[in-house]
Write a protein that holds these residues in place. Structure first.
Motif, PDB file in Angstrom:
ATOM      1  N   LEU A   1      13.425   5.467  -2.053  1.00  0.00           N
ATOM      2  CA  LEU A   1      13.453   4.749  -0.774  1.00  0.00           C
ATOM      3  C   LEU A   1      14.265   5.505   0.264  1.00  0.00           C
ATOM      4  O   LEU A   1      13.920   5.489   1.443  1.00  0.00           O
ATOM      5  N   ARG A   2      15.299   6.168  -0.184  1.00  0.00           N
ATOM      6  CA  ARG A   2      16.161   6.913   0.742  1.00  0.00           C
ATOM      7  C   ARG A   2      15.400   8.066   1.386  1.00  0.00           C
ATOM      8  O   ARG A   2      15.585   8.370   2.557  1.00  0.00           O
ATOM      9  N   TYR A   3      14.563   8.724   0.607  1.00  0.00           N
ATOM     10  CA  TYR A   3      13.853   9.916   1.104  1.00  0.00           C
ATOM     11  C   TYR A   3      12.398   9.629   1.447  1.00  0.00           C
ATOM     12  O   TYR A   3      11.589  10.535   1.512  1.00  0.00           O
ATOM     13  N   ALA A   4      12.090   8.372   1.692  1.00  0.00           N
ATOM     14  CA  ALA A   4      10.710   7.984   2.030  1.00  0.00           C
ATOM     15  C   ALA A   4      10.372   8.347   3.469  1.00  0.00           C
ATOM     16  O   ALA A   4      11.174   8.424   4.334  1.00  0.00           O
TER      17      ALA A   4
ATOM     18  N   ARG B   1       0.790  -1.233   0.000  1.00  0.00           N
ATOM     19  CA  ARG B   1       0.000   0.000   0.000  1.00  0.00           C
ATOM     20  C   ARG B   1       0.820   1.278   0.000  1.00  0.00           C
ATOM     21  O   ARG B   1       0.408   2.269  -0.578  1.00  0.00           O
ATOM     22  N   GLU B   2       1.987   1.273   0.614  1.00  0.00           N
ATOM     23  CA  GLU B   2       2.798   2.487   0.667  1.00  0.00           C
ATOM     24  C   GLU B   2       4.126   2.333  -0.062  1.00  0.00           C
ATOM     25  O   GLU B   2       5.009   3.181   0.078  1.00  0.00           O
TER      26      GLU B   2
ATOM     27  N   ARG C   1      -1.862  10.403  -4.530  1.00  0.00           N
ATOM     28  CA  ARG C   1      -0.736  11.344  -4.621  1.00  0.00           C
ATOM     29  C   ARG C   1       0.398  10.982  -3.674  1.00  0.00           C
ATOM     30  O   ARG C   1       1.539  11.349  -3.908  1.00  0.00           O
ATOM     31  N   SER C   2       0.083  10.250  -2.619  1.00  0.00           N
ATOM     32  CA  SER C   2       1.112   9.880  -1.647  1.00  0.00           C
ATOM     33  C   SER C   2       2.053   8.789  -2.177  1.00  0.00           C
ATOM     34  O   SER C   2       3.136   8.602  -1.642  1.00  0.00           O
TER      35      SER C   2
END
Length: 92
Positions: free
Chosen positions: A89-92, A28-29, A61-62
């Motif tokens: 992934l680094r800035y998640a 989901r995310e 949008r997320s």
């Protein structure tokens, strides 16, 4: 997620599979990287057309997503796609 961008007949199948996969609780995310494979073929759909046909514009949008044109045998686009995923992934 890898899509054969030259196989127009199976894009609906790919869209359905992608939709089911993204609906899973574990996904989901998750960030989504789509490799638009077989860009070396003359009738391959481009990234913008695949975005429309896969329904990516309707994702929340997320969710971070990106379509990377690619050619598996030559490796074109593979590092660029993985670089995007690494940054996502680094800035998640």
């Amino acid at each position: 997620f890898v899509v054969d961008s030259n196989d127009r007949e199976r894009l609906e199948d790919a869209r359905g599979e992608l939709t089911r996969m993204l609906a899973e609780d574990e996904m989901r995310e998750a960030a989504l990287l789509v490799f638009a494979n077989k860009q070396d073929l003359p009738n391959a759909l481009g990234a913008s057309e695949l975005t429309l046909r896969l329904g990516l514009e309707s994702l929340p949008r997320s969710r971070k997503w990106f379509v990377q044109p690619a050619c598996g045998p030559s490796g074109d686009g593979l590092y660029e796609g993985l670089d995007w995923l690494s940054n996502a992934l680094r800035y998640a």
